[in-house]
Write an enzyme that holds these catalytic residues in place. Structure first.
Site, PDB file in Angstrom:
ATOM      1  CG  HIS A  83      -0.555   0.308   2.505  1.00  0.00           C
ATOM      2  ND1 HIS A  83      -0.258  -0.662   3.440  1.00  0.00           N
ATOM      3  CD2 HIS A  83      -0.320   1.476   3.116  1.00  0.00           C
ATOM      4  CE1 HIS A  83       0.132  -0.092   4.555  1.00  0.00           C
ATOM      5  NE2 HIS A  83       0.115   1.218   4.396  1.00  0.00           N
ATOM      6  CG  ASP A 219       0.302  -4.017   2.811  1.00  0.00           C
ATOM      7  OD1 ASP A 219       0.846  -3.557   1.798  1.00  0.00           O
ATOM      8  OD2 ASP A 219      -0.452  -3.340   3.538  1.00  0.00           O
ATOM      9  CB  SER A 627       2.787   1.786   6.331  1.00  0.00           C
ATOM     10  OG  SER A 627       1.517   1.460   6.770  1.00  0.00           O
TER      11      SER A 627
HETATM   12  N1  ARG Z   1      -4.587   0.408   7.578  1.00  0.00           N
HETATM   13  C1  ARG Z   1      -3.260   0.371   7.021  1.00  0.00           C
HETATM   14  C2  ARG Z   1      -2.666   1.774   7.048  1.00  0.00           C
HETATM   15  O1  ARG Z   1      -3.120   2.596   7.781  1.00  0.00           O
HETATM   16  C3  ARG Z   1      -3.278  -0.223   5.647  1.00  0.00           C
HETATM   17  C4  ARG Z   1      -3.921   0.609   4.604  1.00  0.00           C
HETATM   18  C5  ARG Z   1      -3.904   0.038   3.222  1.00  0.00           C
HETATM   19  N2  ARG Z   1      -4.934  -0.955   3.003  1.00  0.00           N
HETATM   20  C6  ARG Z   1      -6.191  -0.682   2.618  1.00  0.00           C
HETATM   21  N3  ARG Z   1      -7.058  -1.654   2.511  1.00  0.00           N
HETATM   22  N4  ARG Z   1      -6.607   0.524   2.317  1.00  0.00           N
HETATM   23  O2  ARG Z   1      -2.069   2.291   6.149  1.00  0.00           O
HETATM   24  N1  GLU Z   2      -1.064   1.329   7.627  1.00  0.00           N
HETATM   25  C1  GLU Z   2      -0.478   2.429   8.317  1.00  0.00           C
HETATM   26  C2  GLU Z   2       0.424   3.315   7.465  1.00  0.00           C
HETATM   27  O1  GLU Z   2       0.247   3.486   6.323  1.00  0.00           O
HETATM   28  C3  GLU Z   2       0.311   1.923   9.451  1.00  0.00           C
HETATM   29  C4  GLU Z   2      -0.595   1.329  10.369  1.00  0.00           C
HETATM   30  C5  GLU Z   2      -0.964   2.264  11.463  1.00  0.00           C
HETATM   31  O2  GLU Z   2      -1.482   3.367  11.250  1.00  0.00           O
HETATM   32  O3  GLU Z   2      -0.659   1.790  12.525  1.00  0.00           O
HETATM   33  O4  GLU Z   2       1.291   3.966   7.924  1.00  0.00           O
END
Ligand code: ARG
Ligand code: GLU
Length: 696
Positions: A83, A219, A627
């Site tokens: 991502h 990921d 991330s």
């Molecule tokens: N929650 C994770 C973050 O904050 C992964 C985001 C990417 N995945 C998604 N399904 N949008 O970045």
């Molecule tokens: N998915 C998040 C990011 O893009 C990291 C996960 C979080 O926020 O802890 O940085």
């Protein structure tokens, strides 16, 4: 008796060791180092951060300013999340070459794809410049006086910085402006795409599983840093060579087990752990609901079109993910704050603070802080909600309004003079081109209809019938001619006519009022932080995340999200198959992966029970920006790739509860398995250094 004493000491130690925190890597000696070792780490502070010798920090790069990445080979191979590389993967994708859907694997250096604009930045050295930056700054200064003294000091500090010509620097406030650190950095601008799994692996579970455990997402994506012939940063050139890093992370084939030490090393973006209760209340009860509603309305439209139309799916993939991600996080954050009773806990803490002030005779100095917060946040509420709503509607969801918002800048530049105008026009042309590269009018019009009623009672979607902005050629025509002509033309455009008064209201009333109160709140927060550390020194204080390099550490650990439920800390490929829904846009599984599973063809990547681990949990305190951060084992090897947090713990940006806050990592063995067995990219595995730390 001695045994009991030892046990008590150990228990207390274990408890505090799980309290979270994001620590400055140059300051680990002492408390952090011994805490980490008590959790099982074999690393010294110097193994992690050293100025004179290579250390772990030399492998950790800030990826495009928003994510983290790490070097995993002597040839500059770089690992980050799928991502995090999504917009690059998306930008090279088309209906013919659908790298989102099918994945991408360069077979050699020549096939690696350059990414204009993408950069990776390393930290060379960190210095405490608090004394210089706060010289002649006093508590009695107004926020403005304080800032101007700090600006003066900054000029002086900047002049005395020692660095090489190709290096950069930045100075950042910590502990709400009570400390300052200088970072000497090296930034690489030639970063090429090397590999990415298909979304059905890299984003498996998509929005349904996002922020949720148990998780089965691979990921990850791979890039490579290129440098000039002296191994220094250089703009893209086909003559550049793969970067030779000062350090790269060996990859462990032995993985992790429950209870193992892990540390996460990366660039957390922003946390707010020292807010007063009244602020947390406003964010969760007023601001978040407004933002959630707007994004939800937009997503309904975008999701429906993406499912119905492959072209739209590719165009909006990365934009949709960005909108959906924060939307879901805020929902979880609100639930977590509610469920953990964070507001009441903060209120109790504030009572303790007030009592301590009395006992220590410090009411004169700090007694007004909390009442001041109450007063300011009351004043702040309406403008805070409205400004956030404006940003959501005009800058995050609707694209036509984004274009109009930028056109205002062209008009105001036109009034400043020829040069300003030409520069603004150039910027605008590039913006229009980049928006239109992935623009669908039907989607955007739907979004407009969905979100605008949440901002204003007066809107008119028929502007889409007549505006030039929805068509790139016509939009560019608006910008032709001299400044006067352009101003006239854009003012004749219906979308601009609709947006202009609202944008002007934003600039003339909303934004100034927001900034005025916000400046006061920030000044108060600076004093409050200082007061806390002085009056209650026994508490655990780490500086809020600010996009600088940090270390957080903990253990591999499951959790209990609710009564009678315990979540195991490791998921396996079997779980991918349990979630498999043929043809589903979130839970499809590629045929090749199903075959590998059926044949248990896991190579050297299975655990000792013959199962293939996919993701695991830890008690590391992480946030957005972490991330792509490496999870590192007790000996400095790479075991995981951080990419998310658990749903019940997403409130950790404001309130960290060690019972339920967990970070989610991809097991590196799954990453290697996908590269090797799924993608057959064995040449990449051969570049890495695979180790067996548990077998020696
Ligand atoms: N929650 C994770 C973050 O904050 C992964 C985001 C990417 N995945 C998604 N399904 N949008 O970045
Ligand atoms: N998915 C998040 C990011 O893009 C990291 C996960 C979080 O926020 O802890 O940085």
């Amino acid at each position: 008796m001695r045994y009991i004493k030892f046990l008590c000491f150990f228990l207390v130690f274990q408890l505090t060791a799980q309290q979270g925190g994001m620590w400055i890597p140059s300051l680990l000696e002492g408390m952090n180092e011994s805490e980490m070792q008590s959790l099982g780490s074999k690393l010294t502070a110097k193994d992690i951060y050293d100025v004179n010798n290579s250390s772990l920090k030399d492998a950790i790069g800030h990826f495009n300013g928003g994510c983290t990445s790490e070097v995993i080979s002597p040839k500059g191979l770089l690992l980050t999340n799928h991502h995090c590389g999504y917009s690059q993967i998306q930008s090279h994708s088309s209906l013919e070459n659908d790298y989102i859907k099918n994945g991408f694997w360069a077979q050699n250096f020549e096939e690696e794809i350059p990414n204009p604009g993408l950069f990776v930045e390393f930290i060379v050295r960190i210095e405490d410049v608090t004394n210089q930056m706060l010289m002649n700054v006093t508590d009695t200064m107004s926020p403005r006086e304080r800032q101007s003294q700090i600006d003066k000091n900054r000029n002086k500090v900047e002049k005395s910085i020692q660095k090489e010509a190709w290096q950069d620097f930045k100075i950042r406030p910590f502990y709400k402006g009570n400390q300052y650190y200088l970072f000497i950095t090296e930034r690489f601008d030639d970063v090429r795409l090397v590999g990415a799994p298909p979304v059905s692996i890299g984003k498996f579970g998509s929005d349904t599983d996002n922020w949720v455990w148990p998780r089965h997402t691979g990921d990850f994506s791979l890039f490579r840093i290129y440098a000039d012939k002296n191994n220094r940063p250089a703009p893209y050139s086909k003559d550049n060579k793969p970067y030779k890093p000062k350090h790269f992370l060996p990859v462990s084939l032995d993985g992790i087990e429950e209870g193992d030490f892990t540390m996460v090393f990366g660039f957390p973006g922003r946390t707010n752990e020292y807010l007063p209760a009244v602020a947390v209340e406003q964010i969760t009860q007023k601001v978040n609901p407004a933002r959630i509603a707007i994004r939800e309305a937009a997503l309904k439209v975008i999701d429906a079109y993406m499912k119905a139309d492959d072209q739209v799916r590719i165009q909006y993939a990365s934009k949709q993910a960005r909108i959906a991600n924060a939307w879901k996080k805020w929902i979880g954050e609100n639930q977590g704050i509610e469920k953990s009773g964070a507001i009441a806990i903060k209120q109790n803490f504030e009572e303790e603070f007030t009592k301590a002030l009395k006992i220590q005779n410090k009411e004169d100095a700090y007694g007004k802080l909390l009442p001041q917060f109450e007063k300011l946040y009351k004043e702040f509420e309406a403008v805070n909600v409205k400004r956030n709503s404006f940003v959501e509607v005009f800058l995050r969801t609707n694209e036509l309004m984004q274009m109009a918002f930028r056109l205002i800048e062209v008009e105001s530049a036109a009034r400043q003079g020829e040069d300003q105008f030409n520069e603004a026009r150039e910027t605008m042309i590039n913006r229009l081109k980049s928006i239109h590269k992935n623009y669908s009018v039907k989607v955007d019009r739907g979004v407009f209809n969905a979100v605008m009623p949440l901002y204003t009672t007066n809107w008119d979607e028929s502007i889409y019938d007549t505006t030039a902005l929805i068509d790139l050629d016509k939009a560019l025509k608006l910008l032709e001619g001299d400044a006067n002509t352009v101003v006239e033309n854009i003012n004749a455009d219906p979308a601009y006519q609709f947006a202009k008064p609202l944008i002007i209201e934003f600039y003339t009333t909303l934004e100034p009022e927001f900034q005025r109160i916000n400046t006061e709140i920030n000044a108060l927060q600076t004093q409050y932080m200082k007061a806390l550390m002085e009056v209650m020194p026994e508490e655990r204080y780490f500086p809020d995340a600010n996009s600088t390099l940090r270390v957080t550490y903990g253990k591999v650990n499951g959790y209990t999200p609710r009564d009678a439920v315990y979540y195991e800390p490791v998921t396996y490929l079997q779980g991918v198959m349990e979630k498999y829904v043929p043809g589903d846009y979130e839970f499809d599984v590629p045929e090749k992966l199903r075959t590998l599973y059926a044949n248990k063809d896991y190579g050297q990547y299975a655990d000792k029970n013959g199962k293939l681990p996919v993701c695991f949990l830890g008690t590391n305190h992480t946030t957005g920006g972490n991330s792509g951060s490496p999870a590192i084992d007790a000996e400095g090897n790479l075991v995981g790739l951080n990419f998310d947090r658990v749903w019940e713990g997403t409130m950790s940006d404001m309130y960290y509860d060690p019972e339920i806050c967990r970070n989610i990592m991809v097991d590196l063995r799954y990453v290697l398995f996908i590269i090797d067995k799924y993608a057959n990219a064995k040449h990449l595995i051969e570049e890495m250094k695979l180790v067996h730390p548990k077998k020696s």
